[in-house]
Scaffold this active site. Structure first.
Site, PDB file in Angstrom:
ATOM      1  N   GLU A 116      18.067 -13.147 -17.197  1.00  9.51           N
ATOM      2  CA  GLU A 116      18.897 -11.981 -16.855  1.00  9.51           C
ATOM      3  C   GLU A 116      18.977 -11.869 -15.339  1.00  9.51           C
ATOM      4  O   GLU A 116      18.003 -12.175 -14.669  1.00  9.51           O
ATOM      5  CB  GLU A 116      18.240 -10.685 -17.361  1.00  9.51           C
ATOM      6  CG  GLU A 116      18.028 -10.615 -18.836  1.00  9.51           C
ATOM      7  CD  GLU A 116      17.141  -9.430 -19.235  1.00  9.51           C
ATOM      8  OE1 GLU A 116      16.827  -8.570 -18.390  1.00  9.51           O
ATOM      9  OE2 GLU A 116      16.759  -9.377 -20.414  1.00  9.51           O
ATOM     10  N   LYS A 118      18.474 -10.299 -11.835  1.00 13.43           N
ATOM     11  CA  LYS A 118      17.594  -9.236 -11.344  1.00 13.43           C
ATOM     12  C   LYS A 118      18.456  -8.303 -10.501  1.00 13.43           C
ATOM     13  O   LYS A 118      18.871  -8.650  -9.397  1.00 13.43           O
ATOM     14  CB  LYS A 118      16.439  -9.799 -10.522  1.00 13.43           C
ATOM     15  CG  LYS A 118      15.575  -8.699  -9.934  1.00 13.43           C
ATOM     16  CD  LYS A 118      14.118  -9.076  -9.935  1.00 13.43           C
ATOM     17  CE  LYS A 118      13.176  -7.909  -9.761  1.00 13.43           C
ATOM     18  NZ  LYS A 118      13.403  -7.016  -8.669  1.00 13.43           N
ATOM     19  N   ASP A 120      19.733  -5.242  -8.258  1.00  7.85           N
ATOM     20  CA  ASP A 120      19.130  -4.587  -7.107  1.00  7.85           C
ATOM     21  C   ASP A 120      19.547  -3.123  -7.061  1.00  7.85           C
ATOM     22  O   ASP A 120      20.441  -2.733  -6.324  1.00  7.85           O
ATOM     23  CB  ASP A 120      19.563  -5.323  -5.832  1.00  7.85           C
ATOM     24  CG  ASP A 120      18.532  -5.182  -4.747  1.00  7.85           C
ATOM     25  OD1 ASP A 120      17.478  -4.564  -5.012  1.00  7.85           O
ATOM     26  OD2 ASP A 120      18.768  -5.674  -3.637  1.00  7.85           O
ATOM     27  N   TYR A 228      18.187  -3.275 -19.883  1.00  6.67           N
ATOM     28  CA  TYR A 228      17.528  -4.572 -20.067  1.00  6.67           C
ATOM     29  C   TYR A 228      16.231  -4.502 -20.869  1.00  6.67           C
ATOM     30  O   TYR A 228      15.493  -5.473 -20.944  1.00  6.67           O
ATOM     31  CB  TYR A 228      17.270  -5.265 -18.732  1.00  6.67           C
ATOM     32  CG  TYR A 228      16.575  -4.391 -17.697  1.00  6.67           C
ATOM     33  CD1 TYR A 228      15.317  -3.877 -17.908  1.00  6.67           C
ATOM     34  CD2 TYR A 228      17.219  -4.092 -16.498  1.00  6.67           C
ATOM     35  CE1 TYR A 228      14.693  -3.090 -16.980  1.00  6.67           C
ATOM     36  CE2 TYR A 228      16.607  -3.298 -15.543  1.00  6.67           C
ATOM     37  CZ  TYR A 228      15.349  -2.803 -15.791  1.00  6.67           C
ATOM     38  OH  TYR A 228      14.744  -2.008 -14.857  1.00  6.67           O
ATOM     39  N   LYS A 316      13.064 -15.060  -7.460  1.00  2.00           N
ATOM     40  CA  LYS A 316      13.906 -14.493  -6.411  1.00  2.00           C
ATOM     41  C   LYS A 316      14.794 -15.557  -5.776  1.00  2.00           C
ATOM     42  O   LYS A 316      14.429 -16.737  -5.727  1.00  2.00           O
ATOM     43  CB  LYS A 316      13.018 -13.869  -5.313  1.00  2.00           C
ATOM     44  CG  LYS A 316      12.099 -12.765  -5.800  1.00  2.00           C
ATOM     45  CD  LYS A 316      12.810 -11.600  -6.398  1.00  2.00           C
ATOM     46  CE  LYS A 316      12.927 -10.374  -5.579  1.00  2.00           C
ATOM     47  NZ  LYS A 316      11.887  -9.785  -4.858  1.00  2.00           N
ATOM     48  N   CYS A 410      -5.259   0.167  24.301  1.00  2.00           N
ATOM     49  CA  CYS A 410      -4.231   0.657  23.385  1.00  2.00           C
ATOM     50  C   CYS A 410      -2.993   1.077  24.193  1.00  2.00           C
ATOM     51  O   CYS A 410      -3.127   1.840  25.156  1.00  2.00           O
ATOM     52  CB  CYS A 410      -4.765   1.860  22.600  1.00  2.00           C
ATOM     53  SG  CYS A 410      -3.480   2.724  21.683  1.00  2.00           S
ATOM     54  N   CYS A 413      -2.952   5.226  23.758  1.00  2.00           N
ATOM     55  CA  CYS A 413      -3.995   6.142  24.247  1.00  2.00           C
ATOM     56  C   CYS A 413      -4.948   5.471  25.240  1.00  2.00           C
ATOM     57  O   CYS A 413      -5.878   6.101  25.715  1.00  2.00           O
ATOM     58  CB  CYS A 413      -4.772   6.722  23.073  1.00  2.00           C
ATOM     59  SG  CYS A 413      -5.902   5.533  22.330  1.00  2.00           S
ATOM     60  N   CYS A 428      -7.045  -0.282  17.692  1.00  2.00           N
ATOM     61  CA  CYS A 428      -7.320   0.679  18.751  1.00  2.00           C
ATOM     62  C   CYS A 428      -8.542   1.473  18.295  1.00  2.00           C
ATOM     63  O   CYS A 428      -8.611   1.914  17.149  1.00  2.00           O
ATOM     64  CB  CYS A 428      -6.113   1.603  18.915  1.00  2.00           C
ATOM     65  SG  CYS A 428      -6.517   3.188  19.652  1.00  2.00           S
ATOM     66  N   CYS A 434      -6.245   9.016  19.500  1.00  2.00           N
ATOM     67  CA  CYS A 434      -5.002   8.274  19.738  1.00  2.00           C
ATOM     68  C   CYS A 434      -3.842   8.993  19.047  1.00  2.00           C
ATOM     69  O   CYS A 434      -3.841   9.166  17.835  1.00  2.00           O
ATOM     70  CB  CYS A 434      -5.133   6.855  19.202  1.00  2.00           C
ATOM     71  SG  CYS A 434      -3.631   5.890  19.416  1.00  2.00           S
TER      72      CYS A 434
END
Ligand code: IVH
Length: 670
Positions: A116, A118, A120, A228, A316, A410, A413, A428, A434
């Site tokens: 079948e 697929k 979307d 389905y 896929k 970081c 921060c 970090c 932060c």
């Protein structure tokens, strides 16, 4: 007013005619009348119903739109969970899938598969009772979804009642709602003309349309559906998936015409090739092919792993790839401090959208792929996932290309960066100091599957943190109307909406609350397990790593994070503040309090009234364990028709055996 008998007949006849033309048009693709003639019939019925309102039935074809906007969607629990599919990306993956099936079934026979497309779009489950559409729900987390009945009713090709008479008393049918490409383009063109926001892709447009609180808006959106599969059903169905699909068609439920039955996985691969070639000519988006074992008895034998069936796989299509250049690399700080290198790209158009950022995942990936700033790279985008850089094309590397370096501080921060040897991720160390981590923690807390604070979006959280209006999630609940109203793009009404949403969010479940805290490695499933095991906070506060590890699926890493989280004073303070603000939940019924706690069941043979999975689900929600083989510890063996050797074993061990009737009575007694 009494309606003359002739008028009643006339209305009935018109309805039957309209339904039959719908069936010819949508299911058989073989209309017998023109659109104009169809409209005439429809108008005739509408006029009759206006004249004699008592004639109106809820399943009349004129009654698709009409309900008033909802305040919110109600929750719907799926009697049979809505599962997801395992993915295959290559021929080898498909071969392995077919091999696994042969191994498990211990057979050399060629397996028959249904192929079948697929689709979307988004998965929905429609429940028909006595042939009448009663509820429609989204997939949600697979166990509970949202009640979108009013919106689904507006889709013309969804029958409000099933054709014929030979349908089960109740049946849940599952399918995919999607927006055809043409309708999507028209919708976006209209939005653009009016200066409104356009949708990124047909899938988002379909999802946005189905999740409208006002069904009158949904009714204007070009939505379609293909079915389905089935969920809960009372009654017998054919023994092959393909026959079930054929049956759905006779009831007026639209099944994808590309669907094909084949023998052997090689034919599946051939179908995949064929559909991939046809893909761009289809009027709707697909992202692969689903292969399903056709024989339902074999499906039952194969069963499920975690949340996906062993008897199906989604093969896929390869993701679309394009070339562009990396102009800069920046580091984003996530909720747990993890630094993600993100490539700023020269904008390119791929799979229908323009992209200008792509993730590089982590520094290991950067080194492995040897990506430099200035490089020409291959970028891939598949479905809704974040685009990623696949490879750098070193032959095009300019002389001034720059190496990508992990910053020592970081970028937000300026705290130190910690990069533990052997771990891919650098973090970090600023934690809640932060602002980036704080923002992400708050966004997670407010998100739909966590505390579900409607309207508290990313931009608003950014502003609240930037302006120091909130430091932690607990501060959300002391926000004032004017503080919110003074923010960008906010006014009194929208500010009040946020306050209302905050108020509403206070009534939650223990599992949601735990998930919303953002404890590392604690996703929704783990949060549910913890809630079920501990029932409430006190036990969890004092839990040791050993106790946590005794819970199924919780391993040493998660348990360490959990214990560390609750040991932290500021985390306990935040929790206390949240409770003081009024956050509450119903105490969870602990497994030990459930009626079948401590009992182990073994199922054998075929049950008539429910599938094995349904039986298992029911037992587990009552606290019982369901085992695969009989031992002296088994409490009950449930024997359906044609029971196997398990029955003999139970008898030899003196284990209680009950038949389906007794089993159902037992379930019903709780
Ligand atoms: S069957 C137990 N068939 O894919 C089997 N799903 O990853 C469950 N989907 O949520 C699904 N086309 O939204 C099935 N022909 C198809 C499908 C399909 C699209 C989606 C569906 C589901 C997701 C599973």
């Amino acid at each position: 007013m009494k309606v003359p008998q002739t008028i009643i007949h006339q209305a009935e006849k018109l309805r039957d005619e309209i339904n039959e033309h719908n069936y010819r048009y949508y299911i058989l693709d073989d209309p017998r009348i023109s659109d104009a003639e169809y409209d005439q019939l429809f108008q005739k019925l509408k006029k009759l119903e206006e004249e004699y309102p008592t004639l109106i039935t809820p399943d009349s074809p004129t009654q698709r739109v009409g309900a008033k906007p909802l305040k919110e969607f109600a929750e719907v629990t799926h009697d049979v969970p809505m599962l997801s599919l395992e993915n295959a990306f290559s021929v080898e993956d498909v071969e392995a899938f077919d091999q696994r099936i042969h191994d498990r079934l211990k057979t050399d026979a060629t397996i028959e598969y249904v192929c079948e497309p697929k689709l979307d779009g988004l998965a929905v489950s429609l429940r028909y009772e006595n042939g009448v559409l009663k509820t429609a729900a989204t997939r949600g987390d697979g166990f509970t979804g949202e009640d979108i009945t009013e919106n689904i009713r507006t889709i013309r090709m969804v029958p409000l009642h099933l054709r014929g008479e030979h349908f089960p008393k109740t049946i849940e049918v599952r399918g995919e709602v999607y927006m055809p490409k043409e309708g999507f383009n028209k919708l976006n063109a209209r939005a653009e003309e009016k200066g409104e926001k356009v949708f990124v892709n047909p899938r988002n447009a379909a999802a946005g349309s189905v999740r409208q609180l006002d069904p009158r808006i949904t009714a204007t959106r070009p939505l379609e559906i293909f079915f389905y599969g089935i969920g809960a059903v009372d009654g017998k169905l054919p023994e092959k998936h393909s026959e079930i699909l054929d049956l759905l068609k006779t009831w007026g439920l639209r099944v994808n015409p590309e669907t094909k039955v084949v023998k052997g996985y090689e034919k599946c691969l051939a179908f995949h090739d064929h559909l991939q070639k046809k893909r761009s000519n289809l009027d709707y988006e697909i992202d692969g092919v689903v292969y399903k074992v056709n024989d339902i008895a074999l499906q039952k034998e194969l069963g499920f792993v975690s949340r996906a069936p062993r008897w199906a796989i989604a093969h896929k299509f390869p993701a679309e790839e394009v070339m562009t250049t990396v102009e800069e690399v920046e580091f984003q700080v996530g909720r747990t401090g993890a630094l993600t290198p993100v490539a700023r790209l020269k904008p390119v158009f791929v799979s229908g959208v323009t992209i200008s950022n792509a993730t590089l995942h982590n520094m290991d990936e950067v080194h492995r792929k040897d990506i430099h700033i200035g490089d020409t790279v291959v970028v891939r985008r598949a479905g809704d996932v974040i685009p990623e850089v696949v490879a750098a094309l070193k032959q095009y590397r300019p002389k001034d290309a720059k190496k990508i370096r992990l910053p020592s501080k970081c970028p937000v921060c300026h705290s130190a960066i910690e990069h533990i040897e052997g771990e891919a991720v650098a973090r970090c160390t600023g934690e809640l100091f932060c602002s980036a981590q704080r923002k992400e923690a708050i966004k997670h807390f407010a998100s739909r599957r966590a505390m579900d604070i409607e309207g508290l979006g990313d931009k608003l959280v950014d502003q609240l943190v930037n302006q120091d209006l909130i430091k932690s999630v607990a501060d959300l609940y002391s926000l004032k109307l004017d503080e919110l109203a003074n923010l960008e793009r906010m006014a009194e009404k929208s500010a009040q909406n946020i306050l209302d949403a905050l108020e509403k969010s206070k009534h939650t479940t223990f599992a949601r609350f735990l998930y919303s805290l953002g404890i590392r490695e604690v996703g929704e499933a783990t949060a549910k397990q913890l809630a079920q095991h501990f029932g409430d906070l006190p036990g969890l506060f004092s839990a040791t790593e050993e106790e946590l590890q005794s819970i199924s699926d919780i391993g040493p890493v998660v348990s360490k994070h959990i214990v560390a989280f609750f040991a932290e004073k500021h985390n306990r303070d935040v929790i206390q503040k949240l409770q003081q603000a009024g956050i509450r939940w119903e105490k969870v019924k602990k497994a030990a309090n459930l009626p079948l706690a401590g009992k182990t069941f073994v199922l054998t043979g075929t049950l008539e009234k429910l599938t094995r999975d349904e039986a298992k689900e029911k037992l587990e929600t009552l606290g019982a364990k369901v085992a695969g083989s009989v031992s002296a510890k088994t409490s009950y063996v449930v024997a359906g028709a044609d029971p196997g050797s398990k029955l003999a074993k139970a008898k030899s061990l003196g284990v209680s055996v009950i038949d389906e009737r007794e089993f159902l009575d037992m379930l019903a007694s709780f």
